[in-house]
Design a protein around this motif. Sequence first.
Motif, PDB file in Angstrom:
ATOM      1  N   LEU A 222       0.826  -1.200   0.000  1.00 46.80           N
ATOM      2  CA  LEU A 222       0.000   0.000   0.000  1.00 46.80           C
ATOM      3  C   LEU A 222       0.862   1.253   0.000  1.00 46.80           C
ATOM      4  O   LEU A 222       1.896   1.304   0.684  1.00 46.80           O
ATOM      5  N   PRO A 223       0.457   2.285  -0.733  1.00 46.56           N
ATOM      6  CA  PRO A 223       1.200   3.548  -0.689  1.00 46.56           C
ATOM      7  C   PRO A 223       1.006   4.250   0.645  1.00 46.56           C
ATOM      8  O   PRO A 223      -0.059   4.162   1.258  1.00 46.56           O
ATOM      9  N   ALA A 224       2.053   4.937   1.104  1.00 48.50           N
ATOM     10  CA  ALA A 224       1.962   5.670   2.364  1.00 48.50           C
ATOM     11  C   ALA A 224       1.078   6.901   2.187  1.00 48.50           C
ATOM     12  O   ALA A 224       0.968   7.465   1.102  1.00 48.50           O
ATOM     13  N   SER A 225       0.454   7.303   3.277  1.00 45.20           N
ATOM     14  CA  SER A 225      -0.436   8.461   3.262  1.00 45.20           C
ATOM     15  C   SER A 225      -0.190   9.299   4.503  1.00 45.20           C
ATOM     16  O   SER A 225       0.217   8.779   5.550  1.00 45.20           O
ATOM     17  N   ILE A 226      -0.458  10.580   4.410  1.00 44.82           N
ATOM     18  CA  ILE A 226      -0.194  11.484   5.530  1.00 44.82           C
ATOM     19  C   ILE A 226      -1.061  11.164   6.734  1.00 44.82           C
ATOM     20  O   ILE A 226      -0.688  11.446   7.871  1.00 44.82           O
ATOM     21  N   ASN A 227      -2.226  10.596   6.510  1.00 43.16           N
ATOM     22  CA  ASN A 227      -3.080  10.256   7.652  1.00 43.16           C
ATOM     23  C   ASN A 227      -3.133   8.760   7.903  1.00 43.16           C
ATOM     24  O   ASN A 227      -4.118   8.208   8.364  1.00 43.16           O
ATOM     25  N   GLY A 228      -2.027   8.105   7.581  1.00 46.94           N
ATOM     26  CA  GLY A 228      -1.882   6.696   7.909  1.00 46.94           C
ATOM     27  C   GLY A 228      -2.878   5.813   7.202  1.00 46.94           C
ATOM     28  O   GLY A 228      -3.094   5.929   6.001  1.00 46.94           O
ATOM     29  N   GLY A 229      -3.518   4.936   7.956  1.00 49.26           N
ATOM     30  CA  GLY A 229      -4.409   3.953   7.369  1.00 49.26           C
ATOM     31  C   GLY A 229      -5.843   4.408   7.210  1.00 49.26           C
ATOM     32  O   GLY A 229      -6.719   3.575   6.987  1.00 49.26           O
ATOM     33  N   GLN A 230      -6.100   5.709   7.299  1.00 49.13           N
ATOM     34  CA  GLN A 230      -7.481   6.170   7.192  1.00 49.13           C
ATOM     35  C   GLN A 230      -8.093   5.793   5.841  1.00 49.13           C
ATOM     36  O   GLN A 230      -9.242   5.365   5.764  1.00 49.13           O
ATOM     37  N   TYR A 231      -7.321   5.937   4.744  1.00 46.17           N
ATOM     38  CA  TYR A 231      -7.897   5.601   3.442  1.00 46.17           C
ATOM     39  C   TYR A 231      -8.132   4.102   3.309  1.00 46.17           C
ATOM     40  O   TYR A 231      -9.052   3.662   2.609  1.00 46.17           O
ATOM     41  N   VAL A 232      -7.324   3.302   4.004  1.00 38.65           N
ATOM     42  CA  VAL A 232      -7.530   1.854   3.987  1.00 38.65           C
ATOM     43  C   VAL A 232      -8.810   1.508   4.747  1.00 38.65           C
ATOM     44  O   VAL A 232      -9.607   0.667   4.308  1.00 38.65           O
ATOM     45  N   ALA A 233      -9.013   2.181   5.884  1.00 40.86           N
ATOM     46  CA  ALA A 233     -10.244   1.965   6.643  1.00 40.86           C
ATOM     47  C   ALA A 233     -11.466   2.371   5.822  1.00 40.86           C
ATOM     48  O   ALA A 233     -12.504   1.704   5.860  1.00 40.86           O
ATOM     49  N   SER A 234     -11.340   3.448   5.049  1.00 45.36           N
ATOM     50  CA  SER A 234     -12.450   3.890   4.192  1.00 45.36           C
ATOM     51  C   SER A 234     -12.724   2.864   3.100  1.00 45.36           C
ATOM     52  O   SER A 234     -13.886   2.573   2.779  1.00 45.36           O
ATOM     53  N   LEU A 235     -11.658   2.296   2.525  1.00 43.47           N
ATOM     54  CA  LEU A 235     -11.826   1.249   1.514  1.00 43.47           C
ATOM     55  C   LEU A 235     -12.496   0.025   2.119  1.00 43.47           C
ATOM     56  O   LEU A 235     -13.367  -0.593   1.491  1.00 43.47           O
ATOM     57  N   GLN A 236     -12.118  -0.334   3.329  1.00 37.80           N
ATOM     58  CA  GLN A 236     -12.728  -1.491   3.986  1.00 37.80           C
ATOM     59  C   GLN A 236     -14.221  -1.265   4.202  1.00 37.80           C
ATOM     60  O   GLN A 236     -15.034  -2.137   3.907  1.00 37.80           O
ATOM     61  N   ASP A 237     -14.574  -0.100   4.714  1.00 39.71           N
ATOM     62  CA  ASP A 237     -15.985   0.200   4.943  1.00 39.71           C
ATOM     63  C   ASP A 237     -16.763   0.173   3.629  1.00 39.71           C
ATOM     64  O   ASP A 237     -17.901  -0.317   3.567  1.00 39.71           O
ATOM     65  N   PHE A 238     -16.151   0.697   2.562  1.00 45.44           N
ATOM     66  CA  PHE A 238     -16.795   0.677   1.259  1.00 45.44           C
ATOM     67  C   PHE A 238     -16.971  -0.763   0.783  1.00 45.44           C
ATOM     68  O   PHE A 238     -18.018  -1.133   0.236  1.00 45.44           O
ATOM     69  N   GLY A 239     -15.960  -1.605   1.015  1.00 46.48           N
ATOM     70  CA  GLY A 239     -16.051  -3.010   0.637  1.00 46.48           C
ATOM     71  C   GLY A 239     -17.189  -3.721   1.337  1.00 46.48           C
ATOM     72  O   GLY A 239     -17.904  -4.528   0.727  1.00 46.48           O
ATOM     73  N   TYR A 240     -17.377  -3.432   2.630  1.00 44.62           N
ATOM     74  CA  TYR A 240     -18.489  -4.046   3.357  1.00 44.62           C
ATOM     75  C   TYR A 240     -19.833  -3.643   2.748  1.00 44.62           C
ATOM     76  O   TYR A 240     -20.757  -4.463   2.657  1.00 44.62           O
ATOM     77  N   ALA A 241     -19.919  -2.378   2.331  1.00 41.95           N
ATOM     78  CA  ALA A 241     -21.167  -1.907   1.726  1.00 41.95           C
ATOM     79  C   ALA A 241     -21.399  -2.551   0.363  1.00 41.95           C
ATOM     80  O   ALA A 241     -22.518  -2.946   0.021  1.00 41.95           O
ATOM     81  N   VAL A 242     -20.353  -2.694  -0.421  1.00 42.83           N
ATOM     82  CA  VAL A 242     -20.479  -3.289  -1.760  1.00 42.83           C
ATOM     83  C   VAL A 242     -20.927  -4.742  -1.656  1.00 42.83           C
ATOM     84  O   VAL A 242     -21.872  -5.178  -2.327  1.00 42.83           O
ATOM     85  N   GLU A 243     -20.269  -5.526  -0.826  1.00 41.15           N
ATOM     86  CA  GLU A 243     -20.565  -6.952  -0.788  1.00 41.15           C
ATOM     87  C   GLU A 243     -21.965  -7.247  -0.262  1.00 41.15           C
ATOM     88  O   GLU A 243     -22.581  -8.251  -0.627  1.00 41.15           O
ATOM     89  N   SER A 244     -22.487  -6.349   0.571  1.00 41.99           N
ATOM     90  CA  SER A 244     -23.815  -6.568   1.130  1.00 41.99           C
ATOM     91  C   SER A 244     -24.914  -5.965   0.269  1.00 41.99           C
ATOM     92  O   SER A 244     -26.096  -6.003   0.650  1.00 41.99           O
ATOM     93  N   GLY A 245     -24.553  -5.417  -0.898  1.00 42.23           N
ATOM     94  CA  GLY A 245     -25.546  -4.905  -1.831  1.00 42.23           C
ATOM     95  C   GLY A 245     -26.027  -3.497  -1.549  1.00 42.23           C
ATOM     96  O   GLY A 245     -27.041  -3.066  -2.100  1.00 42.23           O
ATOM     97  N   ARG A 246     -25.288  -2.744  -0.732  1.00 37.20           N
ATOM     98  CA  ARG A 246     -25.704  -1.394  -0.385  1.00 37.20           C
ATOM     99  C   ARG A 246     -25.093  -0.323  -1.282  1.00 37.20           C
ATOM    100  O   ARG A 246     -25.192   0.872  -0.990  1.00 37.20           O
TER     101      ARG A 246
END
Length: 442
Positions: free
Chosen positions: A394-418
């Motif tokens: 993963l590329p480094a970001s100034i706010n650490g893993g926040q964008y990874v956490a956002s991707l994870q939350d988005f993934g949960y929404a996608v897989e559940s059909g939301r």
Amino acid sequence: MPRRTASLLSVLSTCALLLAGCANPSTGSAEDDPTKPVTLRFWHGWAEKNEVKAINDSIARFEELHPHIRVKAIGNVTDATVNQALRAGGDDAPDVVSSFTTDNVGQYCSSGMWVDLDPFMKKTGLDKHRVFPTALLDYTSYRGEQCALPLLADAFGLYYNKDAFKEVGIERPPRTMSELKRDAAKLTRRAKGGGYERVGFMPNFRLYENSPERLFAQWGPSYFDKRGKARLAEEPAAREFFATQRELIRRQGGYGPLERFRTSFGDEMSSQNAFLTGKLAMHLDGEWRGRSLKDAPFAWGTAPLPVPDDRPETYGRGFLTGTVVGIAHSSTHQNAAWELVKFLTSDTDQVVAFANAIHNVPSTKAALASPELDSDPAFRTFLRIAGNRYSSALPASINGGQYVASLQDFGYAVESGRVPDLGKGLRELDEQIDADNLQAQN
């Protein structure tokens, strides 16, 4: 040991500590004489008995080579604790620090809490590009500043149940996403009551190590453009990735039934792990998993994760992460601290011995090629993944893993059909990531 995905709360708490306390970090110096007697404080996160022994053995080897430098190690330390100590500075703060959270390297570098290691490498003649694989240098630097170095790595691949494969007539593990979807459906075995006895490949993102970025790595995505703006909505790989995950779900019975089956699984690190108990025929996991499968009641093997059908030449790639180590900005013994960091990260014999001891992937090119490494074929699969030129982190970001956490939350929404409109959802995800990054800069 697995580097578990940080929870959103953990990521945000670390962010808060870094951003709130790093405007004026305690200043140390690199004026010390590394040949003079000194005691260094080394803080690390390892806690298991075999891991602590491996660290202590490493320190003993270092002290034998540097008898004037003593190292006081403190283990089982979290990033939050380290950052509190670095903000405070003083005699009790660590000189050398390590972290399992590569997501936070961008903060370590940009905040100044971990010093730039390039001057130390130049001064002592260590050519980082000759020593370390490129992907590992990528996740230990931020915008050209190398404030950390890799201290062993983790590579992710595919574990598969050979007996289950034989049962349904599959001769080898899948190499493309089409083969993965076909094999997963064929290996899935439904129970009479409507549930499952076994799932071919559980695609749900909340399973163990199934965090979205790890499977997404098989597409080699670009998260940000040259200006640092999120570009997932412009990335064809993002649509392909989520479409593949949705199809895996559909072919194996749908999100609801799969999620109900997932919640019946035992703890990841227990004897009730779903792959170990035969509930999963294929499983995404890291190199460390092999140790817990020695007494599995079935034959098993390892392979790289499949790749997109139109990129067969990239087969062998995988997602990389690992432990990082650096020097505290507040240390007044930075030259002596560099001697320890240099030994732990670049001495081939040391890296190989440490990798064998805790069953992680070595983090230098020479160590990856060493004949002294564990010869277990299952483990060597992950060595090849780590050395593959297409493998990525993963590329480094100034706010650490926040964008990874956002991707994870988005993934949960996608897989559940939301997320009915994937394109719109990805655009909104980009906007959220950019807004979070902008806030971190202010």
